[in-house]
Write an enzyme that holds these catalytic residues in place. Structure first.
Site, PDB file in Angstrom:
ATOM      1  N   GLY A 232      -9.606  -2.086 -21.842  1.00 21.67           N
ATOM      2  CA  GLY A 232     -10.660  -1.734 -20.893  1.00 21.67           C
ATOM      3  C   GLY A 232     -11.970  -1.509 -21.622  1.00 21.67           C
ATOM      4  N   SER A 233     -12.767  -0.613 -21.077  1.00 22.22           N
ATOM      5  CA  SER A 233     -14.117  -0.429 -21.621  1.00 22.22           C
ATOM      6  C   SER A 233     -14.102   0.428 -22.887  1.00 22.22           C
ATOM      7  CB  SER A 233     -14.983   0.258 -20.566  1.00 22.22           C
ATOM      8  OG  SER A 233     -14.450   1.541 -20.293  1.00 22.22           O
ATOM      9  N   ASN A 234     -15.152   0.275 -23.688  1.00 23.76           N
ATOM     10  CA  ASN A 234     -15.285   1.090 -24.895  1.00 23.76           C
ATOM     11  C   ASN A 234     -15.445   2.561 -24.560  1.00 23.76           C
ATOM     12  OD1 ASN A 234     -15.964  -1.699 -25.923  1.00 23.76           O
ATOM     13  ND2 ASN A 234     -15.970  -0.511 -27.808  1.00 23.76           N
ATOM     14  N   VAL A 236     -14.206   4.361 -22.048  1.00 26.49           N
ATOM     15  CA  VAL A 236     -12.918   4.997 -21.757  1.00 26.49           C
ATOM     16  C   VAL A 236     -12.021   4.951 -22.996  1.00 26.49           C
ATOM     17  CG1 VAL A 236     -10.810   4.845 -20.364  1.00 26.49           C
ATOM     18  CG2 VAL A 236     -13.032   4.551 -19.277  1.00 26.49           C
ATOM     19  N   GLY A 237     -12.022   3.820 -23.684  1.00 25.34           N
ATOM     20  CA  GLY A 237     -11.152   3.648 -24.855  1.00 25.34           C
ATOM     21  C   GLY A 237     -11.417   4.691 -25.924  1.00 25.34           C
ATOM     22  N   GLU A 254      -7.825  -2.260 -26.834  1.00 29.13           N
ATOM     23  CA  GLU A 254      -8.549  -3.534 -26.853  1.00 29.13           C
ATOM     24  C   GLU A 254      -9.716  -3.379 -25.894  1.00 29.13           C
ATOM     25  OE1 GLU A 254      -8.513  -6.019 -28.808  1.00 29.13           O
ATOM     26  OE2 GLU A 254      -6.726  -5.338 -29.881  1.00 29.13           O
ATOM     27  N   CYS A 288     -12.817 -10.440 -21.774  1.00 29.50           N
ATOM     28  CA  CYS A 288     -13.288  -9.768 -22.998  1.00 29.50           C
ATOM     29  C   CYS A 288     -13.620 -10.810 -24.061  1.00 29.50           C
ATOM     30  CB  CYS A 288     -12.314  -8.719 -23.494  1.00 29.50           C
ATOM     31  SG  CYS A 288     -10.614  -9.075 -23.151  1.00 29.50           S
TER      32      CYS A 288
HETATM   33  P1  ADP Z   1     -13.123  -1.900 -16.781  1.00 31.77           P
HETATM   34  O1  ADP Z   1     -13.011  -1.397 -15.365  1.00 31.77           O
HETATM   35  O2  ADP Z   1     -14.495  -2.214 -17.209  1.00 31.77           O
HETATM   36  O3  ADP Z   1     -12.113  -2.922 -17.142  1.00 31.77           O
HETATM   37  P2  ADP Z   1     -12.253   0.746 -17.566  1.00 31.77           P
HETATM   38  O4  ADP Z   1     -12.146   1.258 -18.955  1.00 31.77           O
HETATM   39  O5  ADP Z   1     -13.079   1.501 -16.596  1.00 31.77           O
HETATM   40  O6  ADP Z   1     -12.752  -0.730 -17.760  1.00 31.77           O
HETATM   41  O7  ADP Z   1     -10.807   0.571 -16.925  1.00 31.77           O
HETATM   42  C1  ADP Z   1      -9.689   0.090 -17.637  1.00 31.77           C
HETATM   43  C2  ADP Z   1      -8.471   0.876 -17.234  1.00 31.77           C
HETATM   44  O8  ADP Z   1      -8.649   2.236 -17.639  1.00 31.77           O
HETATM   45  C3  ADP Z   1      -8.230   0.930 -15.726  1.00 31.77           C
HETATM   46  O9  ADP Z   1      -6.838   0.909 -15.469  1.00 31.77           O
HETATM   47  C4  ADP Z   1      -8.818   2.263 -15.346  1.00 31.77           C
HETATM   48  O10 ADP Z   1      -8.241   2.803 -14.178  1.00 31.77           O
HETATM   49  C5  ADP Z   1      -8.439   3.104 -16.540  1.00 31.77           C
HETATM   50  N1  ADP Z   1      -9.242   4.311 -16.701  1.00 31.77           N
HETATM   51  C6  ADP Z   1     -10.443   4.619 -16.149  1.00 31.77           C
HETATM   52  N2  ADP Z   1     -10.858   5.847 -16.515  1.00 31.77           N
HETATM   53  C7  ADP Z   1      -9.903   6.345 -17.335  1.00 31.77           C
HETATM   54  C8  ADP Z   1      -9.730   7.559 -18.068  1.00 31.77           C
HETATM   55  N3  ADP Z   1     -10.636   8.531 -18.051  1.00 31.77           N
HETATM   56  N4  ADP Z   1      -8.614   7.702 -18.823  1.00 31.77           N
HETATM   57  C9  ADP Z   1      -7.702   6.716 -18.880  1.00 31.77           C
HETATM   58  N5  ADP Z   1      -7.793   5.565 -18.220  1.00 31.77           N
HETATM   59  C10 ADP Z   1      -8.870   5.362 -17.447  1.00 31.77           C
END
Ligand code: ADP
Length: 488
Positions: A232-234, A236-237, A254, A288
């Site tokens: 997912g996003s940096n 949140v990661g 990733e 990505c």
């Molecule tokens: P994008 O939506 O740009 O792909 P995100 O990082 O927002 O990237 O989302 C990727 C995954 O992480 C999704 O399943 C989302 O629900 C989850 N997510 C969003 N916020 C959190 C968090 N605080 N902790 C863990 N996972 C999260």
């Protein structure tokens, strides 16, 4: 509701399909026709996440003790069921995420391959025997499962990414809490349903659909969870990484990319344009590994740029279900807003718009999140549109005076997922392979694309340094037990 004979669209916890605690639900909508609701799913919260983690913990000893070939048999059966359902899942994917039906079919086929690959992996060696300094010692190192793991996945490859996490996690004896993206629960449900029907014991795979901001932290904090694999996003990661480090559990991330195509002065320009368009515009640029910068040798810049702008402007944008659509909608209103904001940023920074740059309106376009394929020329490397991940159909053309400068520009980013070079010169191709800071390098092919049997992942800010897919998945989803075995 689910079609006849199928399970309802609910969470799966401990072998039971059920609603979210408190009964909250969320509508799964089509981004090409936002008035179309595909299904209603639970909107689970912290309590459901904790229950799923407990269920995975309860199921772990039995699953870890199940012979690996038997685990592989279940994955193979799931692959067959998924293949039989390919058209249904592909349509669900196009209707909930927006990519074209052709791309969706390819992605579901990839999910099938991944399940098959990891069913085969279940027959591979699980360790190494070493020579010992002691004549009587049988010295070996065995790979054993980690325990219950949480898999948090994004919406852009809602079949392939979950499959390349779930399949190895299960093959190597872990139990799973699967938290798919809120925007794509239907494809997640199909994957879970085929694995459940293939014979996974209760609690081995748990599906929790709901808000990431609630479920994610609850899973990381949950004592039974022994590892997190996240795409997912940096933003949140990196937060997740800190939380995992705090708890002392294994994690794998990733994240983003700002992937370049480098076009050298001996390149076949038609080919270079086609590869750039494919990398930048397929899946509406929401990969990505999508191409977001094209770094072009000064000698061929004008010819390349004119062809690229013309080709981008000619692409058919529309509902991914239509056979002639090249590029579908963006996934959501938020995604559309972000992309349109970045287009404004590019204009304000002084880049020159040579294709697209607008929201598409009128007729069916008014029903969805459609943005025209967009090309910016005269982009300087310090501009935000050259540095930040846009995650949409926007590509930045950057001029380079020679090979050296092209590589320097290509590396001038905090990301390092994928990169491509277009050239006929084998020597320069080899230098590019050596000097580029990217986890995946393409020569004369587009930046996107990943085969199941090879490692996938990025350098620098794109990844936690771990790798997914192929044999690399074994590194993450197992731990090593070294055994000194001596006679009594
Ligand atoms: P994008 O939506 O740009 O792909 P995100 O990082 O927002 O990237 O989302 C990727 C995954 O992480 C999704 O399943 C989302 O629900 C989850 N997510 C969003 N916020 C959190 C968090 N605080 N902790 C863990 N996972 C999260």
């Amino acid at each position: 509701m689910a079609s006849a004979g199928e399970r309802p669209y609910l969470n799966l916890i401990g072998g039971e399909w059920g609603p979210a605690t408190g009964g909250a639900t969320t509508a799964d909508r089509n981004p090409a026709r936002t008035d179309e609701v595909l299904a209603t799913f639970p909107s689970a919260g912290r309590e459901d996440a904790a229950r799923a983690a407990e269920a995975a913990a309860k199921a772990f000893p039995g699953w870890a003790a199940t012979p690996m070939p038997k685990r592989g048999d279940i994955l193979r059966k799931a692959a067959d069921l998924f293949e039989q359902r390919l058209d249904v899942v592909a349509e669900a994917l196009t209707r909930e995420e927006g990519k074209t039906l052709g791309e969706s079919k390819g992605e579901v086929a990839r999910g099938v391959s991944l399940l098959r690959y990891y069913s085969g992996e279940a027959l591979q060696p699980t360790g190494d025997v070493y020579p010992s300094a002691s004549p009587s010692t049988f010295l070996y190192a065995e790979r054993v499962p980690l325990g219950p793991v949480a898999l948090i996945t994004p919406w852009n490859f809602p079949v392939a990414i979950p499959t390349w996490k779930v399949a190895p996690a299960l093959a190597f004896g872990n139990t799973v809490v699967f938290k798919p993206a809120e925007l794509t629960p239907l494809t997640a449900w199909h994957l879970t349903d085929v694995l459940d029907k293939a014979g996974l014991p209760p609690g081995v795979l748990n599906l929790v659909v709901g808000r990431g901001s609630q479920i994610g932290p609850a899973l990381v904090e949950s004592p039974p969870i022994k590892a997190i694999s996240f795409t997912g996003s940096n933003a949140v990661g990196s937060r997740l990484a800190a939380q995992c480090a705090e708890r002392g559990i294994k994690f794998q991330l990733e994240m983003g990319g700002k992937n370049p195509v480098v076009v050298l002065n001996d390149a076949d320009l038609e080919k270079a344009v086609e590869l750039t368009i494919q990398g930048a515009m397929l899946s509406t640029g929401q990969k990505c590994t999508a191409t977001s910068r094209v770094i072009v040798h000064r000698d061929v810049l004008s010819g390349f740029r004119d062809r690229l702008a013309a080709r981008a402007s000619s692409l058919k944008v529309g509902d991914g279900m239509k056979a002639d659509t090249y590029m579908g909608p963006l996934v959501s209103a938020d995604a559309e807003k972000t992309v349109l904001e970045y287009i404004e940023v590019g204009k304000t920074e002084g880049a020159k718009l040579i294709a697209g740059g607008t929201k598409l309106v009128g007729g069916d376009y008014d029903r969805g999140y459609f943005v025209a394929p967009t090309v910016f020329d005269r982009v300087r490397p310090d501009m935000r549109i050259a540095q930040e991940e846009i995650f949409g159909p926007v590509v930045a053309v950057i001029e380079a005076r020679d090979f050296e400068e092209a590589v320097t520009l290509a590396n001038d980013t905090r990301f390092g997922l994928s990169a491509s070079v277009v050239t006929r010169d084998l020597g320069l191709a080899l230098r590019f392979i050596r000097e580029i800071q990217a986890g995946i390098v393409h020569v004369n092919s587009q930046t996107a694309g990943a085969e199941p049997q090879v490692p996938f992942g990025g350098f620098k800010g794109s990844s936690s340094g771990t790798r997914e897919q192929g044999k690399a998945a074994r590194e993450f989803f197992t731990q090593i037990k070294t055994v000194y075995l001596d006679p009594p």
